[in-house]
Write a protein that holds these residues in place. Structure first.
Motif, PDB file in Angstrom:
ATOM      1  N   MET A   1       0.916  -1.620  -0.475  1.00  0.00           N
ATOM      2  CA  MET A   1       0.292   0.431   0.039  1.00  0.00           C
ATOM      3  C   MET A   1       0.760   1.369   0.402  1.00  0.00           C
ATOM      4  O   MET A   1       2.168   1.401   0.732  1.00  0.00           O
ATOM      5  N   ILE A   2       0.198   1.926  -0.545  1.00  0.00           N
ATOM      6  CA  ILE A   2       1.195   3.355  -0.637  1.00  0.00           C
ATOM      7  C   ILE A   2       0.166   4.499   0.396  1.00  0.00           C
ATOM      8  O   ILE A   2      -0.967   4.249   0.799  1.00  0.00           O
ATOM      9  N   VAL A   3       1.649   5.145   1.770  1.00  0.00           N
ATOM     10  CA  VAL A   3       1.277   6.086   2.459  1.00  0.00           C
ATOM     11  C   VAL A   3       2.036   6.418   2.882  1.00  0.00           C
ATOM     12  O   VAL A   3       3.190   7.031   2.388  1.00  0.00           O
ATOM     13  N   ASN A   4       1.104   8.355   2.268  1.00  0.00           N
ATOM     14  CA  ASN A   4       1.712   9.729   1.772  1.00  0.00           C
ATOM     15  C   ASN A   4       3.025   8.955   0.865  1.00  0.00           C
ATOM     16  O   ASN A   4       4.258  10.093   1.422  1.00  0.00           O
ATOM     17  N   GLY A   5       2.557   9.056   0.030  1.00  0.00           N
ATOM     18  CA  GLY A   5       3.302   8.410  -1.482  1.00  0.00           C
ATOM     19  C   GLY A   5       4.534   7.914  -1.449  1.00  0.00           C
ATOM     20  O   GLY A   5       5.770   7.324  -2.047  1.00  0.00           O
ATOM     21  N   LYS A   6       4.465   6.815   0.158  1.00  0.00           N
ATOM     22  CA  LYS A   6       5.220   5.961   0.066  1.00  0.00           C
ATOM     23  C   LYS A   6       5.169   4.223   0.426  1.00  0.00           C
ATOM     24  O   LYS A   6       3.948   4.460   0.563  1.00  0.00           O
ATOM     25  N   GLU A   7       5.989   3.268  -0.606  1.00  0.00           N
ATOM     26  CA  GLU A   7       5.367   1.640  -0.102  1.00  0.00           C
ATOM     27  C   GLU A   7       5.149   1.670   0.685  1.00  0.00           C
ATOM     28  O   GLU A   7       6.730   1.642   1.115  1.00  0.00           O
ATOM     29  N   MET A   8       4.585   1.458   1.237  1.00  0.00           N
ATOM     30  CA  MET A   8       4.556   0.765   2.946  1.00  0.00           C
ATOM     31  C   MET A   8       4.210  -0.759   2.808  1.00  0.00           C
ATOM     32  O   MET A   8       3.363  -1.690   2.292  1.00  0.00           O
ATOM     33  N   ASP A   9       4.710  -1.813   3.457  1.00  0.00           N
ATOM     34  CA  ASP A   9       4.572  -3.309   4.004  1.00  0.00           C
ATOM     35  C   ASP A   9       3.566  -3.655   5.286  1.00  0.00           C
ATOM     36  O   ASP A   9       4.056  -3.824   6.157  1.00  0.00           O
ATOM     37  N   PHE A  10       2.310  -3.543   5.219  1.00  0.00           N
ATOM     38  CA  PHE A  10       0.763  -4.178   6.113  1.00  0.00           C
ATOM     39  C   PHE A  10       0.446  -4.867   5.854  1.00  0.00           C
ATOM     40  O   PHE A  10       0.237  -5.470   4.804  1.00  0.00           O
ATOM     41  N   GLN A  11      -0.075  -5.903   7.008  1.00  0.00           N
ATOM     42  CA  GLN A  11      -0.939  -7.097   6.395  1.00  0.00           C
ATOM     43  C   GLN A  11      -2.461  -6.306   5.892  1.00  0.00           C
ATOM     44  O   GLN A  11      -3.116  -5.626   6.013  1.00  0.00           O
ATOM     45  N   GLU A  12      -3.094  -7.529   4.982  1.00  0.00           N
ATOM     46  CA  GLU A  12      -4.187  -7.238   4.205  1.00  0.00           C
ATOM     47  C   GLU A  12      -4.940  -7.032   5.056  1.00  0.00           C
ATOM     48  O   GLU A  12      -5.083  -8.434   6.685  1.00  0.00           O
ATOM     49  N   GLY A  13      -6.225  -6.085   5.146  1.00  0.00           N
ATOM     50  CA  GLY A  13      -7.133  -5.808   5.938  1.00  0.00           C
ATOM     51  C   GLY A  13      -6.860  -5.265   7.310  1.00  0.00           C
ATOM     52  O   GLY A  13      -8.134  -4.891   8.267  1.00  0.00           O
ATOM     53  N   ILE A  14      -5.711  -4.680   7.567  1.00  0.00           N
ATOM     54  CA  ILE A  14      -5.572  -3.327   8.706  1.00  0.00           C
ATOM     55  C   ILE A  14      -6.658  -2.796   8.764  1.00  0.00           C
ATOM     56  O   ILE A  14      -6.758  -2.251   7.430  1.00  0.00           O
ATOM     57  N   SER A  45     -11.739   2.021  12.543  1.00  0.00           N
ATOM     58  CA  SER A  45     -12.017   1.141  13.843  1.00  0.00           C
ATOM     59  C   SER A  45     -12.362   0.032  12.460  1.00  0.00           C
ATOM     60  O   SER A  45     -12.325  -1.305  12.762  1.00  0.00           O
ATOM     61  N   SER A  46     -13.120   0.032  12.021  1.00  0.00           N
ATOM     62  CA  SER A  46     -13.825  -0.839  10.800  1.00  0.00           C
ATOM     63  C   SER A  46     -13.964  -0.632   9.522  1.00  0.00           C
ATOM     64  O   SER A  46     -14.557  -1.481   8.703  1.00  0.00           O
ATOM     65  N   THR A  47     -13.039   0.265   9.041  1.00  0.00           N
ATOM     66  CA  THR A  47     -12.156   0.605   7.575  1.00  0.00           C
ATOM     67  C   THR A  47     -11.253  -0.281   7.142  1.00  0.00           C
ATOM     68  O   THR A  47     -10.138   0.112   8.094  1.00  0.00           O
ATOM     69  N   ALA A  48     -11.421  -0.824   6.533  1.00  0.00           N
ATOM     70  CA  ALA A  48      -9.905  -2.208   5.796  1.00  0.00           C
ATOM     71  C   ALA A  48      -9.585  -1.788   5.001  1.00  0.00           C
ATOM     72  O   ALA A  48      -9.963  -1.278   4.087  1.00  0.00           O
ATOM     73  N   LEU A  49      -8.436  -1.625   5.284  1.00  0.00           N
ATOM     74  CA  LEU A  49      -7.595  -1.220   3.857  1.00  0.00           C
ATOM     75  C   LEU A  49      -6.655  -3.020   3.283  1.00  0.00           C
ATOM     76  O   LEU A  49      -6.978  -3.646   3.488  1.00  0.00           O
ATOM     77  N   ASN A  50      -6.605  -2.981   1.637  1.00  0.00           N
ATOM     78  CA  ASN A  50      -6.035  -3.235   1.237  1.00  0.00           C
ATOM     79  C   ASN A  50      -4.555  -2.781   0.731  1.00  0.00           C
ATOM     80  O   ASN A  50      -4.306  -1.592   0.298  1.00  0.00           O
ATOM     81  N   LYS A  51      -3.654  -3.788   0.114  1.00  0.00           N
ATOM     82  CA  LYS A  51      -2.619  -3.944  -0.817  1.00  0.00           C
ATOM     83  C   LYS A  51      -2.302  -2.926  -1.639  1.00  0.00           C
ATOM     84  O   LYS A  51      -1.205  -1.748  -1.645  1.00  0.00           O
ATOM     85  N   GLY A  52      -3.302  -2.361  -2.099  1.00  0.00           N
ATOM     86  CA  GLY A  52      -3.461  -1.377  -3.321  1.00  0.00           C
ATOM     87  C   GLY A  52      -3.744  -0.024  -2.862  1.00  0.00           C
ATOM     88  O   GLY A  52      -3.944   1.171  -3.762  1.00  0.00           O
ATOM     89  N   ASP A  53      -4.337   0.418  -2.166  1.00  0.00           N
ATOM     90  CA  ASP A  53      -4.484   1.470  -1.447  1.00  0.00           C
ATOM     91  C   ASP A  53      -3.876   2.268  -1.600  1.00  0.00           C
ATOM     92  O   ASP A  53      -2.979   2.247  -0.750  1.00  0.00           O
ATOM     93  N   ARG A  54      -4.115   3.640  -1.814  1.00  0.00           N
ATOM     94  CA  ARG A  54      -3.385   4.731  -1.725  1.00  0.00           C
ATOM     95  C   ARG A  54      -3.532   5.710  -0.026  1.00  0.00           C
ATOM     96  O   ARG A  54      -5.162   5.684  -0.560  1.00  0.00           O
ATOM     97  N   VAL A  55      -2.923   5.639   0.772  1.00  0.00           N
ATOM     98  CA  VAL A  55      -3.266   6.275   1.826  1.00  0.00           C
ATOM     99  C   VAL A  55      -2.468   7.804   2.035  1.00  0.00           C
ATOM    100  O   VAL A  55      -1.625   7.334   2.223  1.00  0.00           O
TER     101      VAL A  55
END
Length: 64
Positions: A1-14, A45-55
């Motif tokens: 997932m991209i967080v503030n323009g940087k690729e970061m690795d977090f578990q799917e569904g965080i 607390s209920s919004t899940a994120l996916n690997k391809g999301d841009r945050v």
């Protein structure tokens, strides 16, 4: 997932809330946008994120 323009690795569904905890950011002092949609703080607390999301996380900073 991209967080503030940087690729970061977090578990799917965080959740947005879990992501903020991982980044040591208080949910009361940020605005979170996922894929160009602003997320309401009441759903962090209920919004899940996916690997391809841009945050984007914007922090409020006091000053004068």
């Amino acid at each position: 997932m991209i967080v503030n323009g940087k690729e970061m690795d977090f578990q799917e569904g965080i959740t947005v809330e879990q992501l903020l905890n991982e980044l040591n950011l208080p949910k009361e002092k940020v605005v979170v946008e996922v894929n160009l949609n602003i997320i309401d703080v009441s759903t962090y607390s209920s919004t899940a994120l996916n690997k391809g999301d841009r945050v984007e996380i914007v922090r409020f900073v006091g000053g004068g």
